[in-house]
Design a protein around this motif. Structure first.
Motif, PDB file in Angstrom:
ATOM      1  N   LEU A  78      20.842   5.986  61.972  1.00 18.97           N
ATOM      2  CA  LEU A  78      21.208   5.320  60.716  1.00 18.97           C
ATOM      3  C   LEU A  78      22.650   4.809  60.758  1.00 18.97           C
ATOM      4  O   LEU A  78      22.964   3.765  60.180  1.00 18.97           O
ATOM      5  CB  LEU A  78      21.009   6.262  59.535  1.00 18.97           C
ATOM      6  N   LEU A  79      23.510   5.528  61.459  1.00 18.82           N
ATOM      7  CA  LEU A  79      24.894   5.083  61.609  1.00 18.82           C
ATOM      8  C   LEU A  79      24.967   3.823  62.473  1.00 18.82           C
ATOM      9  O   LEU A  79      25.684   2.874  62.146  1.00 18.82           O
ATOM     10  CB  LEU A  79      25.741   6.212  62.210  1.00 18.82           C
ATOM     11  N   LYS A  80      24.188   3.804  63.568  1.00 15.41           N
ATOM     12  CA  LYS A  80      24.163   2.623  64.440  1.00 15.41           C
ATOM     13  C   LYS A  80      23.557   1.406  63.736  1.00 15.41           C
ATOM     14  O   LYS A  80      23.976   0.280  63.983  1.00 15.41           O
ATOM     15  CB  LYS A  80      23.377   2.919  65.719  1.00 15.41           C
ATOM     16  N   MET A  81      22.576   1.648  62.886  1.00 19.20           N
ATOM     17  CA  MET A  81      21.937   0.552  62.149  1.00 19.20           C
ATOM     18  C   MET A  81      22.780   0.114  60.952  1.00 19.20           C
ATOM     19  O   MET A  81      22.392  -0.782  60.219  1.00 19.20           O
ATOM     20  CB  MET A  81      20.546   0.981  61.676  1.00 19.20           C
ATOM     21  N   GLU A  82      23.907   0.773  60.763  1.00 16.18           N
ATOM     22  CA  GLU A  82      24.848   0.513  59.684  1.00 16.18           C
ATOM     23  C   GLU A  82      24.258   0.761  58.296  1.00 16.18           C
ATOM     24  O   GLU A  82      24.689   0.168  57.317  1.00 16.18           O
ATOM     25  CB  GLU A  82      25.421  -0.905  59.799  1.00 16.18           C
ATOM     26  N   VAL A  83      23.258   1.643  58.240  1.00 16.14           N
ATOM     27  CA  VAL A  83      22.770   2.108  56.941  1.00 16.14           C
ATOM     28  C   VAL A  83      23.778   3.104  56.376  1.00 16.14           C
ATOM     29  O   VAL A  83      24.042   3.116  55.180  1.00 16.14           O
ATOM     30  CB  VAL A  83      21.364   2.753  57.075  1.00 16.14           C
ATOM     31  N   LEU A  84      24.316   3.915  57.272  1.00 17.31           N
ATOM     32  CA  LEU A  84      25.396   4.833  56.910  1.00 17.31           C
ATOM     33  C   LEU A  84      26.706   4.315  57.483  1.00 17.31           C
ATOM     34  O   LEU A  84      26.718   3.658  58.522  1.00 17.31           O
ATOM     35  CB  LEU A  84      25.129   6.232  57.480  1.00 17.31           C
ATOM     36  N   THR A  85      27.781   4.621  56.804  1.00 14.01           N
ATOM     37  CA  THR A  85      29.096   4.268  57.323  1.00 14.01           C
ATOM     38  C   THR A  85      29.790   5.532  57.807  1.00 14.01           C
ATOM     39  O   THR A  85      29.335   6.644  57.519  1.00 14.01           O
ATOM     40  CB  THR A  85      29.950   3.604  56.224  1.00 14.01           C
ATOM     41  N   LYS A  86      30.895   5.352  58.514  1.00 15.86           N
ATOM     42  CA  LYS A  86      31.640   6.528  58.979  1.00 15.86           C
ATOM     43  C   LYS A  86      32.158   7.362  57.819  1.00 15.86           C
ATOM     44  O   LYS A  86      32.272   8.574  57.913  1.00 15.86           O
ATOM     45  CB  LYS A  86      32.782   6.100  59.882  1.00 15.86           C
ATOM     46  N   SER A  87      32.455   6.707  56.717  1.00 13.84           N
ATOM     47  CA  SER A  87      32.959   7.458  55.567  1.00 13.84           C
ATOM     48  C   SER A  87      31.843   8.196  54.826  1.00 13.84           C
ATOM     49  O   SER A  87      32.097   9.181  54.146  1.00 13.84           O
ATOM     50  CB  SER A  87      33.700   6.529  54.602  1.00 13.84           C
ATOM     51  N   SER A  88      30.587   7.748  54.969  1.00 13.06           N
ATOM     52  CA  SER A  88      29.484   8.443  54.298  1.00 13.06           C
ATOM     53  C   SER A  88      28.825   9.493  55.201  1.00 13.06           C
ATOM     54  O   SER A  88      28.012  10.286  54.735  1.00 13.06           O
ATOM     55  CB  SER A  88      28.422   7.443  53.834  1.00 13.06           C
ATOM     56  N   MET A  89      29.185   9.497  56.479  1.00 15.61           N
ATOM     57  CA  MET A  89      28.578  10.440  57.426  1.00 15.61           C
ATOM     58  C   MET A  89      28.795  11.912  57.064  1.00 15.61           C
ATOM     59  O   MET A  89      27.859  12.703  57.177  1.00 15.61           O
ATOM     60  CB  MET A  89      29.081  10.145  58.835  1.00 15.61           C
ATOM     61  N   PRO A  90      29.988  12.326  56.624  1.00 19.08           N
ATOM     62  CA  PRO A  90      30.137  13.742  56.246  1.00 19.08           C
ATOM     63  C   PRO A  90      29.179  14.157  55.119  1.00 19.08           C
ATOM     64  O   PRO A  90      28.692  15.281  55.108  1.00 19.08           O
ATOM     65  CB  PRO A  90      31.595  13.844  55.786  1.00 19.08           C
ATOM     66  N   TYR A  91      28.907  13.239  54.212  1.00 19.58           N
ATOM     67  CA  TYR A  91      27.976  13.551  53.128  1.00 19.58           C
ATOM     68  C   TYR A  91      26.546  13.638  53.652  1.00 19.58           C
ATOM     69  O   TYR A  91      25.755  14.455  53.198  1.00 19.58           O
ATOM     70  CB  TYR A  91      28.080  12.501  52.020  1.00 19.58           C
TER      71      TYR A  91
END
Length: 158
Positions: A78-91
């Motif tokens: 999801l991070l690679k597909m840019e559904v998640l961002t680095k700032s939303s990853m901890p959540y």
């Protein structure tokens, strides 16, 4: 000729039956120290008390690692597909913690029935508070030593 009466859900303590603890201690250690201590403690406790659901408990405990890896891979995708961002990853990583806690709670519920019978019929019960308190203070150092600081292993065992 002698007949033996056997209760199907009666725990049959093994040679380590004198080391049985209340299942709340492995659950709390899973919460406070991490899966590296809580999950193996659940499995050990299950076999020590002779839990009738020890096979289910062992399978559930073993599923913690592939389930965590799967969640970690999904989040990475999801991070690679840019559904998640680095700032939303901890959540999003809170889902991994919730997964481990849900498995721990399921293990606790499975083990509690056998533990209640074990305790009621005079089985030896040890206090796991010392191990729990030690894991709270030394857990991060032990986890660092076990993983060597590798982030993936920290997520798996933490």
């Amino acid at each position: 000729m002698s007949a033996t009466y056997r209760i199907l859900d009666e725990p049959r303590p093994g040679a380590l039956g004198h080391l049985v603890v209340n299942p709340v201690f492995p659950l709390l250690s899973l919460m406070m120290a991490g899966a590296w201590l809580g999950v193996p403690w659940f499995v050990f406790n299950s076999f020590a008390m002779g839990s009738t659901t020890r096979r289910k408990e062992t399978v559930l405990a073993v599923l913690v690692v592939p389930g965590t890896l799967l969640l970690f891979m999904v989040l990475g995708t999801l991070l690679k597909m840019e559904v998640l961002t680095k700032s939303s990853m901890p959540y999003a990583l809170v889902g991994v913690i919730v997964w481990k806690l849900a498995v721990g709670y399921a293990l606790y519920n499975l083990q509690q029935r056998s533990f209640a019978l074990h305790e009621y019929y005079g089985g030896v019960v040890r206090n796991g508070a010392l191990v729990l308190v030690a894991s709270i203070f030394l857990g991060s150092q032990i986890l660092m030593a076990l993983t060597g600081g590798t982030p993936l292993l920290m997520v798996l065992l933490g």
